[in-house]
Design an enzyme around this catalytic site. Sequence first.
Site, PDB file in Angstrom:
ATOM      1  N   LYS A  22      38.188  46.084  35.873  1.00 44.13           N
ATOM      2  CA  LYS A  22      39.407  45.409  35.417  1.00 44.13           C
ATOM      3  C   LYS A  22      39.153  43.925  35.190  1.00 44.13           C
ATOM      4  CE  LYS A  22      42.612  44.015  38.422  1.00 44.13           C
ATOM      5  NZ  LYS A  22      43.119  42.646  38.163  1.00 44.13           N
ATOM      6  N   ASN A  23      38.493  43.279  36.140  1.00 44.00           N
ATOM      7  CA  ASN A  23      38.294  41.833  36.064  1.00 44.00           C
ATOM      8  C   ASN A  23      37.258  41.422  35.031  1.00 44.00           C
ATOM      9  OD1 ASN A  23      40.238  41.346  38.015  1.00 44.00           O
ATOM     10  ND2 ASN A  23      38.770  41.370  39.702  1.00 44.00           N
ATOM     11  N   CYS A 116      49.782  38.576  41.474  1.00 38.52           N
ATOM     12  CA  CYS A 116      50.042  38.874  42.879  1.00 38.52           C
ATOM     13  C   CYS A 116      50.313  37.602  43.668  1.00 38.52           C
ATOM     14  CB  CYS A 116      48.834  39.597  43.494  1.00 38.52           C
ATOM     15  SG  CYS A 116      48.697  41.329  43.033  1.00 38.52           S
ATOM     16  N   ARG A 121      47.035  29.453  43.201  1.00 38.42           N
ATOM     17  CA  ARG A 121      45.928  29.535  42.241  1.00 38.42           C
ATOM     18  C   ARG A 121      46.222  28.544  41.112  1.00 38.42           C
ATOM     19  NH1 ARG A 121      45.248  35.944  41.349  1.00 38.42           N
ATOM     20  NH2 ARG A 121      47.512  35.906  41.534  1.00 38.42           N
ATOM     21  N   ASP A 124      44.766  23.545  37.444  1.00 35.24           N
ATOM     22  CA  ASP A 124      44.229  22.225  37.144  1.00 35.24           C
ATOM     23  C   ASP A 124      42.768  22.250  36.699  1.00 35.24           C
ATOM     24  OD1 ASP A 124      43.845  22.997  39.893  1.00 35.24           O
ATOM     25  OD2 ASP A 124      43.065  20.987  40.284  1.00 35.24           O
ATOM     26  N   LEU A 125      41.948  23.148  37.259  1.00 32.14           N
ATOM     27  CA  LEU A 125      40.538  23.185  36.866  1.00 32.14           C
ATOM     28  C   LEU A 125      40.379  23.632  35.415  1.00 32.14           C
ATOM     29  CD1 LEU A 125      38.812  24.674  40.048  1.00 32.14           C
ATOM     30  CD2 LEU A 125      39.168  22.283  39.414  1.00 32.14           C
ATOM     31  N   ASP A 304      38.683  40.030  47.310  1.00 34.93           N
ATOM     32  CA  ASP A 304      39.346  41.253  46.856  1.00 34.93           C
ATOM     33  C   ASP A 304      38.996  42.473  47.709  1.00 34.93           C
ATOM     34  OD1 ASP A 304      40.807  40.077  44.882  1.00 34.93           O
ATOM     35  OD2 ASP A 304      39.629  40.851  43.205  1.00 34.93           O
ATOM     36  N   ARG A 396      47.971  48.631  38.829  1.00 40.34           N
ATOM     37  CA  ARG A 396      47.409  47.481  38.116  1.00 40.34           C
ATOM     38  C   ARG A 396      45.888  47.524  38.107  1.00 40.34           C
ATOM     39  NH1 ARG A 396      48.095  42.751  40.886  1.00 40.34           N
ATOM     40  NH2 ARG A 396      46.967  41.909  39.114  1.00 40.34           N
TER      41      ARG A 396
END
Length: 418
Positions: A22-23, A116, A121, A124-125, A304, A396
Amino acid sequence: MERLVIVGGNRLEGELRVSGAKNAVLPLIAATLLTRKPCVLEGVPDLRDVAVMMEVASFLGAEVKKEGESLYIHPAGAASREILPPLMRRLRASNLVMGPLLGRWHYFKVAYPGGCAIGSRPMDLHLKGFVAMGASIVEKQGFIEAKASRLRGADILLDFPSVGATENIMMAAVLAEGVTLIRNAAREPEIVDLQNFLNKLGARIQGAGQDVIRIEGVKELTGASHRVIPDRIEAGTYLAAVAGTKGKVFLRGARYDHMAAVIAKLREMGARVEEDPAGIRLEAEGRLKAVDCRTLPYPGFPTDMQPQIMALMTTAKGTSILCESIFENRFRHAAELKRMGADVKIEGKIAVINGVSKLSGAVVEATDLRAGAALVVAGLMAEGVTYVEGVHHLDRGYERMESKFQSLGAQLTREREG
């Protein structure tokens, strides 16, 4: 609303094929927006997050079609540069379209994303990287708007090796003038997969998987076909469930080299894990042993997998110490595990888990994706019946979870609540 009904206590045994990650899929879909040519992604899992990301690409004007595990994207007609809140709030990773939109059209306006509730999170980066490359950013009324007459390569140091920021800056830099360096870059396998796909499109990127990534800008990209890497978190979840039920499994397609930290902890707890050219084998006998574990950016132990390893710690012999160093609000599953008889004490970022002889079935609620996975693992380990509510979170990130566990001998079904 639906829930899972789990009759625990069965030893899990058999073989599973690991789905595409998924990621990895989500940034790959975003990356197709950088080109005008057709792209094909293979091994794409059937997940709710993937469906939402497909909606995002379609909303932006791309032609998107999924047939089985193949995803066809033709972004030539992509025209919109603005995404409204209802769509952005359904998926945190929807923010990954910012880099491609800024890189190809030098403009975007997007609402703040959802996702989630596991902790802060910040964006800004991502935005600092865009500014370093020549963009101007305005944040107001829940929107982020970026403009640039053109993007130029820059030397960018990330304060933290953020996966999303690394991916967004990589994609923005592909069509920028000159060379971009991302220092203290995230090193996850999904970053390497994104580099490999972008290079197939004609990008010039080196260093993914290391601390410094170098991107030499090109004028345009072409189309390509690409197979998504296997999902290391899905694989880790099934390994944890099998270890917790004293079972035996072969995970076909799992990448041993992507899972070193998880495998090390499972071995430390007493499971036997072996690398196979086609996947990973695990077998566990008897009660697992307590371990200490700290989540870290890759190649450290992944956040995770923290909820799932906590589930195993609840019945391990001895006292385990678990430190969550990535997200400040990622112990919400602990209260649900305590409903099942677990002895867990939380002090800030530290969880102290005294192993009990057994868990008992209970009614519990999944508060997020990986917390839900942990409760399923615990339910499979427990005596009696466990009801896991909030199953939409699991949809998800886990493809066909019920049927996969059922194939290993689990008594697990889905039913409508009430």
